[in-house]
Design a protein around this motif. Structure first.
Motif, PDB file in Angstrom:
ATOM      1  N   ARG A   1       7.487  -0.227  38.578  1.00  0.00           N
ATOM      2  CA  ARG A   1       7.868  -1.617  38.784  1.00  0.00           C
ATOM      3  C   ARG A   1       6.711  -2.542  38.420  1.00  0.00           C
ATOM      4  NH1 ARG A   1       8.720  -3.388  43.668  1.00  0.00           N
ATOM      5  NH2 ARG A   1      10.532  -4.720  43.268  1.00  0.00           N
TER       6      ARG A   1
ATOM      7  N   ASP B   1      16.200  -1.298  40.720  1.00  0.00           N
ATOM      8  CA  ASP B   1      14.858  -1.737  41.123  1.00  0.00           C
ATOM      9  C   ASP B   1      14.687  -1.601  42.629  1.00  0.00           C
ATOM     10  OD1 ASP B   1      12.310  -3.300  40.395  1.00  0.00           O
ATOM     11  OD2 ASP B   1      13.190  -4.527  41.980  1.00  0.00           O
TER      12      ASP B   1
ATOM     13  N   GLU C   1       9.222  -9.033  40.691  1.00  0.00           N
ATOM     14  CA  GLU C   1      10.276  -8.367  39.925  1.00  0.00           C
ATOM     15  C   GLU C   1      11.653  -8.877  40.344  1.00  0.00           C
ATOM     16  OE1 GLU C   1       7.910  -6.876  41.587  1.00  0.00           O
ATOM     17  OE2 GLU C   1       6.669  -5.834  40.096  1.00  0.00           O
TER      18      GLU C   1
ATOM     19  N   ALA D   1      10.169  -5.795  34.230  1.00  0.00           N
ATOM     20  CA  ALA D   1      11.376  -6.524  34.620  1.00  0.00           C
ATOM     21  C   ALA D   1      11.782  -7.523  33.545  1.00  0.00           C
ATOM     22  CB  ALA D   1      11.139  -7.243  35.945  1.00  0.00           C
TER      23      ALA D   1
END
Length: 290
Positions: free
Chosen positions: A108, A93, A31, A113
């Motif tokens: 996540r 994040d 990510e 992302a």
């Protein structure tokens, strides 16, 4: 027939190898790397505008190049505010990963992302589309990146720019960063990874606040000048110089954002390797003692 069969086998083998390499590359992405790549693309887009901006600082453009100028101006602001929102999303994040580790497994992902990065591009490109109306088509030769019409300095435009372009992302970044730092410092472990994480957060705060705060203060002051709220000639000249200097500082710092995040990520990887090595050595020592 044998040659054709061999060719088919070789083609299939090549396709399988390409697919395998693609899957391997996708596994290597995280990510954070997706967000950093998006930030690098934004900074690259900003860097591509600088030669045109430097040329426009000393030369006037002909009227038939007005559409090209508006296009360059639009992507200039796309790159700037795309970088701002990407840094804010990196902070979110990081906050989720540090403060809500169990929830992070559900929220996540590399797909999410990537979707966020695409939405950032769509948002900033649509938000900067009014730039095409900021120039008077009857003005003849003009200076690109300078001298917007009164439409570009309207109260609605400046309020949206300051609020949604800077203050809101800055508030998100500061709040998420403070919470993440508190969580890391509250943990009693003396893990080197924790110290590296704190340095990352402070670095991201500096990379955001140092370049973008002065230029948005300068934009607000220039708004006061263009709306005849600051009438002193000397102050107007100082504000005009301030906005040029602050925007140039923001441009240079933006180009260094991705490089800064790269070295930070490299430091984290080296910290992880050192930590794994120390753990393996400790296990070896304990085994030998037994």
């Amino acid at each position: 027939m044998l040659k054709i069969a061999r060719m088919r086998v070789s083609v299939l083998t090549a396709a399988v190898s390409v697919r395998t390499r693609t899957r391997w590359l996708l596994r290597k992405w995280t990510e954070s790397s997706i967000y950093m790549t998006n930030l690098a693309l934004m900074d690259l887009l900003l860097l591509l505008q600088l030669p045109f901006k430097m040329h426009a600082a000393y030369n006037t453009w002909e009227e038939n190049k007005m559409l090209l100028c508006s296009f360059l101006e639009s992507f200039y602001f796309v790159a700037m505010y795309g970088s701002i929102y990407t840094i804010a999303c990196i902070a979110i994040d990081r906050y989720i990963a540090i403060n809500h580790p169990f929830r992070a497994k559900q929220v996540r992902s590399k797909k999410n992302a990537l979707i966020v990065c695409v939405l950032i591009w769509v948002f900033v490109m649509s938000a900067t589309s009014p730039i095409y109306t900021f120039r008077d088509k009857k003005e003849g030769n003009f200076t690109c990146f300078h001298g917007f019409s009164e439409n570009g300095w309207s109260t609605a435009i400046i309020v949206c720019l300051e609020l949604f372009g800077f203050l809101l992302p800055a508030a998100v970044l500061v709040v998420c960063s403070i919470q993440s730092i508190r969580t890391l410092k509250a943990s009693k472990s003396s893990n080197p990874k924790k110290q590296a994480g704190v340095r990352i957060i402070y670095s991201s705060l500096a990379a955001f606040l140092v370049p973008f705060t002065p230029c948005h203060i300068a934009i607000f002051l220039q708004y006061l000048v263009r709306n005849d709220l600051i009438l002193d000639c000397k102050q107007q000249k100082n504000i005009a110089l301030f906005i040029q200097v602050s925007m140039n500082i923001a441009n240079v710092t933006c180009c260094l954002d991705a490089l800064c995040y790269y070295f930070i990520a490299k430091e984290v990887r080296s910290t992880k390797k050192t930590l794994k090595l120390s753990i393996s050595r400790a296990r070896t020592t304990s085994t030998s003692e037994v």
